[in-house]
Design a protein around this motif. Structure first.
Motif, PDB file in Angstrom:
ATOM      1  N   ARG A   1      -3.519   1.461   1.142  1.00  0.00           N
ATOM      2  CA  ARG A   1      -3.540   2.907   0.910  1.00  0.00           C
ATOM      3  C   ARG A   1      -2.741   3.291  -0.327  1.00  0.00           C
ATOM      4  N   LEU A   2      -1.881   2.388  -0.792  1.00  0.00           N
ATOM      5  CA  LEU A   2      -1.019   2.648  -1.944  1.00  0.00           C
ATOM      6  C   LEU A   2      -1.647   2.214  -3.265  1.00  0.00           C
ATOM      7  N   ARG A   3      -2.920   1.862  -3.246  1.00  0.00           N
ATOM      8  CA  ARG A   3      -3.596   1.444  -4.475  1.00  0.00           C
ATOM      9  C   ARG A   3      -3.725   2.591  -5.477  1.00  0.00           C
ATOM     10  N   GLU A   4      -3.989   2.191  -6.725  1.00  0.00           N
ATOM     11  CA  GLU A   4      -4.286   3.153  -7.785  1.00  0.00           C
ATOM     12  C   GLU A   4      -5.624   3.834  -7.504  1.00  0.00           C
TER      13      GLU A   4
ATOM     14  N   VAL B   1       8.861   2.005  -2.124  1.00  0.00           N
ATOM     15  CA  VAL B   1       7.402   1.941  -2.155  1.00  0.00           C
ATOM     16  C   VAL B   1       6.987   1.626  -3.590  1.00  0.00           C
ATOM     17  N   VAL B   2       6.237   0.539  -3.779  1.00  0.00           N
ATOM     18  CA  VAL B   2       5.822   0.121  -5.120  1.00  0.00           C
ATOM     19  C   VAL B   2       4.325   0.380  -5.266  1.00  0.00           C
ATOM     20  N   ALA B   3       3.961   1.131  -6.295  1.00  0.00           N
ATOM     21  CA  ALA B   3       2.556   1.509  -6.451  1.00  0.00           C
ATOM     22  C   ALA B   3       2.230   1.716  -7.927  1.00  0.00           C
ATOM     23  N   HIS B   4       1.390   2.718  -8.216  1.00  0.00           N
ATOM     24  CA  HIS B   4       0.747   2.859  -9.516  1.00  0.00           C
ATOM     25  C   HIS B   4       0.926   4.270 -10.064  1.00  0.00           C
ATOM     26  N   GLY B   5       0.930   4.382 -11.396  1.00  0.00           N
ATOM     27  CA  GLY B   5       1.337   5.612 -12.042  1.00  0.00           C
ATOM     28  C   GLY B   5       0.562   6.858 -11.669  1.00  0.00           C
ATOM     29  N   ALA B   6      -0.762   6.839 -11.826  1.00  0.00           N
ATOM     30  CA  ALA B   6      -1.544   8.053 -11.576  1.00  0.00           C
ATOM     31  C   ALA B   6      -1.531   8.435 -10.104  1.00  0.00           C
ATOM     32  N   ALA B   7      -1.741   7.463  -9.234  1.00  0.00           N
ATOM     33  CA  ALA B   7      -1.755   7.753  -7.796  1.00  0.00           C
ATOM     34  C   ALA B   7      -0.395   8.243  -7.317  1.00  0.00           C
ATOM     35  N   LEU B   8       0.676   7.660  -7.847  1.00  0.00           N
ATOM     36  CA  LEU B   8       2.016   8.100  -7.458  1.00  0.00           C
ATOM     37  C   LEU B   8       2.248   9.564  -7.826  1.00  0.00           C
ATOM     38  N   LYS B   9       1.884   9.958  -9.035  1.00  0.00           N
ATOM     39  CA  LYS B   9       2.101  11.336  -9.466  1.00  0.00           C
ATOM     40  C   LYS B   9       1.332  12.325  -8.590  1.00  0.00           C
TER      41      LYS B   9
END
Length: 213
Positions: free
Chosen positions: A85-88, A153-161
């Motif tokens: 669920r934490l993917r970009e 939580v380690v994830a991706h730039g666009a999804a995190l924002k």
């Protein structure tokens, strides 16, 4: 959580650099590994975050996030739990193109993409779809923390924002006022004690943004 308890905190970390980041090539959910610089970035940030004594490390299951998370978890002496669920964003047919190539294919579509309307790309996920999977993953991580604990939580730039803005209860357009997260930069959010919860943010408070080692 009892009234007046110490806040729980989540540190949201973007993965280290990949060759595609360097080439300004659109990754989306393409499983691109860290490059040598990205590994060095992860190794540099790991002891800094480990010194905060995280209770756990959660990660997107994509290699660039998972490898970054493993560096942090090894330094902290905890395990990594992956969560798809934490993917970009899935960026559909435009994944693999450089920014220049994308602009050449369809300039108007690329302008929309650059403005954060990622669903403009054929086959891409919408903001709402990403929020629907990512925000519950953050809530689950937060629920696993005791008062005073920190989770990573380690994830991706666009999804995190996008997920951060939704999680804090801000208007969707607020994402445009946030700087892009650097590789191995992080966001810190705390969840206040029950006596401090307000209806707008549900007690979530942005403590730090785009921090780095």
């Amino acid at each position: 959580m009892p009234e007046g308890a110490e806040p729980r905190r989540l540190l949201l970390l973007r993965h280290g650099q990949t060759a595609w980041n360097l080439e300004r090539r659109i990754q989306g959910q393409t499983d691109v590994p860290l490059d040598d610089t990205g590994i060095e970035q992860a190794e540099a940030v790991a002891p800094v975050i480990a010194a905060m004594h995280p209770a756990f490390v959660r990660s997107s299951d994509l290699a660039r996030a998972r490898t970054t998370a493993e560096k942090v978890a090894d330094a902290a002496g905890v395990d990594v739990k992956t969560d798809p669920r934490l993917r970009e964003f899935d960026l559909g047919e435009r994944a693999g193109l450089t920014h220049g190539e994308y602009a050449s294919v369809n300039a108007d579509e690329f302008a929309a993409f650059r403005a954060g309307r990622y669903e403009a790309a054929p086959g891409a996920e919408s903001r709402e779809q990403v929020e629907a999977r990512f925000v519950p993953a953050l809530e689950d991580a937060l629920a696993d923390l005791a008062p005073g604990e920190l989770g990573v939580v380690v994830a991706h730039g666009a999804a995190l924002k996008v997920a951060l803005v939704a999680w804090l209860g801000w208007a969707p357009e607020a994402v445009l006022s946030l700087q892009a997260l650097g590789n191995c930069h992080w966001v810190l959010v705390e969840a206040a004690g029950l006596d401090e919860v307000d209806q707008t943010s549900r007690g979530r408070r942005l403590v730090g943004y785009n921090r780095h080692a």
